[in-house]
Scaffold this active site. Structure first.
Site, PDB file in Angstrom:
ATOM      1  N   VAL A  64       3.783  -2.889   1.483  1.00 16.27           N
ATOM      2  CA  VAL A  64       2.938  -2.374   2.565  1.00 16.27           C
ATOM      3  C   VAL A  64       3.513  -1.085   3.141  1.00 16.27           C
ATOM      4  O   VAL A  64       2.782  -0.136   3.445  1.00 16.27           O
ATOM      5  CB  VAL A  64       2.757  -3.434   3.667  1.00 16.27           C
ATOM      6  CG1 VAL A  64       2.145  -2.816   4.914  1.00 16.27           C
ATOM      7  CG2 VAL A  64       1.878  -4.569   3.165  1.00 16.27           C
ATOM      8  N   CYS A  91       5.557  -8.480  -0.159  1.00 13.30           N
ATOM      9  CA  CYS A  91       4.487  -7.821   0.611  1.00 13.30           C
ATOM     10  C   CYS A  91       5.027  -6.723   1.522  1.00 13.30           C
ATOM     11  O   CYS A  91       4.494  -5.617   1.575  1.00 13.30           O
ATOM     12  CB  CYS A  91       3.747  -8.846   1.470  1.00 13.30           C
ATOM     13  SG  CYS A  91       2.880 -10.114   0.561  1.00 13.30           S
TER      14      CYS A  91
END
Length: 523
Positions: free
Chosen positions: A157, A153
């Site tokens: 991101v 993640c």
């Protein structure tokens, strides 16, 4: 709080000793701000009603226990299937610890996987420096012949570019220019573990073949390619090899982790063992075609194989059960010109004999099930072949096309008349359904045990027993070595199902002189 060396107890029954019960009771009174037991019981009973189910299915902003894992987990499994390959996750150390422990608990094996330990500074400035040091250290310490890179993640991101980072690492000499480093972007916040496997596999075959298609000719190596997808029953890899070898078919099993995840205890540690070689991957475009054995989870791979390798991918489902295995073997025979041998024909006959033997016990039994898209399609198809009735079929990460395919399969059999399909739902949704429309059994991974316990808590007559088939299986041993594909796999599934029915029957007829009316030794 002492243990005796002569009588060491595990957590159960240790925590039932008086001193531990007192400690736990004090913890509840002093720190938990626990509601009265009457209120807890009242809310529990309400959570089993149709009124609660209606509210439960209106949830939008909350997921409770999804029946899926995240993309990088699938990418790691895919990488483990290639020879002397080290999975490398561009992200935080905690993520990799999760992936490794998840596989450790399922396979009961050490799982090699590294990260470049991104922390707060990398989240602000990007993780390129981590990549430089991480690739160099991983190669020097663990001596792989390939490093397969995926992301978590955090890296996604902030927008880290793997292609650029790996390219820069090679330009600056952190690793050699020609060292194999396939990669895939695998954001955890979309898709699932099956998506991550697909992305990593497509990234690997793209790395070795996209710019090397000159001189490649479909069918020139006389083989077929077999792509398993995210598959954790190691016996399935072995049964594929056995069936192909009995047919005399040349094949490449692309990504096979069955050796590295099932190494022998003989005094030798094997960080890398078995797996598909790089030369096999490079040669794969020369095969007659590529079989995608779990097509619903291999969307990206299918597109690449069809457009770059120019393979006409057979339209088949996962080879589970009788008919699906028939279709798979007949298609292999059609493409390769190799006849199906008598050994497999006899194996098929044994399966049919087993189905006939067990039909009386499985006929009309109702099964709810959850798991991955291809597994569920294969399992539903086999249940219908057995005369069993799939009732609730739940897949957290499938799409509307998959739902229509399952509904069409249910409509093709009178045993599918009561079946309902749920996508984007979780195990808390399934819990409601187990109370309001009770099946005889639940099929799924270890997490279903909590649904079984909840249904039992309401009363023995409400209990829905769990049959453990799927991934992950944490609370039973050695099931990952079993086989669910081919005739052999169907035999294992059938044995598991019918004996669960008989175990339940025994449990319900143990009352001496009250329920033990049958001659119990004949079933």
């Amino acid at each position: 709080m002492s243990q005796s060396v002569e009588n060491i107890k595990p957590s159960y029954p240790l925590f039932r000793a008086d001193e531990y019960k007192e400690t736990l009771s004090n913890k509840q009174k002093l720190f938990e701000e626990r509601h009265p037991q009457e209120k807890i019981d009242e809310v529990f009973q309400w959570s089993t009603t149709e009124e609660y189910q209606e509210l439960n299915f209106k949830r939008e902003a909350l997921t409770v226990n999804p029946a899926k894992a995240c993309q990088p987990l699938g990418a790691v499994l895919c990488a483990l299937g290639f020879e002397k390959t080290l999975p490398y996750v561009h992200g935080s150390q905690g993520c990799v610890a999760y992936f490794r422990s998840y596989f450790n608990r399922h396979f009961k094996e050490p799982v090699s996987c590294v990260s470049d330990s991104m922390t707060e500074d990398a989240a602000v400035f990007g993780g390129q420096k981590n990549m430089f040091d991480g690739l160099a250290n991983a190669k020097a310490l663990y001596k792989p012949e390939m490093i397969a890179v995926s992301t978590t993640c955090m890296a996604e991101v902030i927008g880290d570019d793997l292609n650029a980072f790996i390219g820069n690492a090679k330009k600056e000499g952190h690793i050699e220019e020609d060292f194999p480093t396939p990669f895939a972007h695998t954001p955890s916040f979309v898709g699932s573990h099956t998506t991550g496997w697909d992305n990593m596999f497509e990234g690997t075959i793209r790395y070795f073949t996209l710019n090397h298609m000159e001189g490649k000719e479909v069918g020139s190596n006389g083989k077929i390619n077999l792509v398993p997808g995210f598959e954790t029953y190691l016996g399935n890899f072995r049964v594929l090899r056995r069936m192909m070898e009995e047919m005399g078919v040349g094949y490449s099993l692309l990504s096979d982790p069955s050796e590295v995840l099932d190494t022998p205890a003989d005094g030798q540690f094997r960080m890398y063992d078995g797996g598909t070689g790089i030369d096999e991957v490079k040669d794969a475009p020369n095969a007659h075609t590529t079989f995608l054995l779990q097509p619903w989870q291999l969307v990206k791979t299918k597109k690449y194989v069809e457009t770059t390798w120019n393979h006409e991918v057979p339209k088949l489902g996962v080879p589970m059960g009788l008919e699906a295995t028939d279709e798979f073997l007949m298609k292999v025979s059609e493409i390769t010109g190799k006849p199906i041998p008598a050994s497999l024909t006899r194996e098929r006959g044994r399966l049919v004999d087993m189905m006939t033997d067990s039909h009386a016990w499985l006929h009309g039994k109702k099964f709810a099930l959850y798991g991955d898209a291809d597994f569920l399609l294969g399992m539903v198809k086999f249940l219908l072949e057995l005369g069993a009735e799939p009732t609730h079929i739940l897949c957290s990460h499938a799409n509307k096309r998959w739902k229509k395919a399952v509904e069409a399969l249910l409509a093709s059999s009178p045993y599918g008349a009561s079946g309902k399909v749920y996508i984007g739902a979780d195990l808390w949704h399934l819990r409601s359904l187990m109370f309001t429309d009770k099946p005889d059994f639940l099929i799924g991974n270890s997490y279903g045990k909590f649904i079984q316990r909840d249904t039992l808590h309401k009363g023995k007559e409400f209990e829905v027993p769990l049959i453990r088939i799927g991934f992950p299986i944490f609370d039973r041993h050695h099931l990952h070595r079993m086989t669910t594909w081919g005739y052999e796999g169907a035999m294992y599934l059938l044995t598991t199902l019918v004996n669960a029915v008989l175990e339940r029957l025994d449990e319900e007829t143990r009352g001496m002189g009250t329920t033990d009316y049958n001659y119990d030794l004949i079933r």
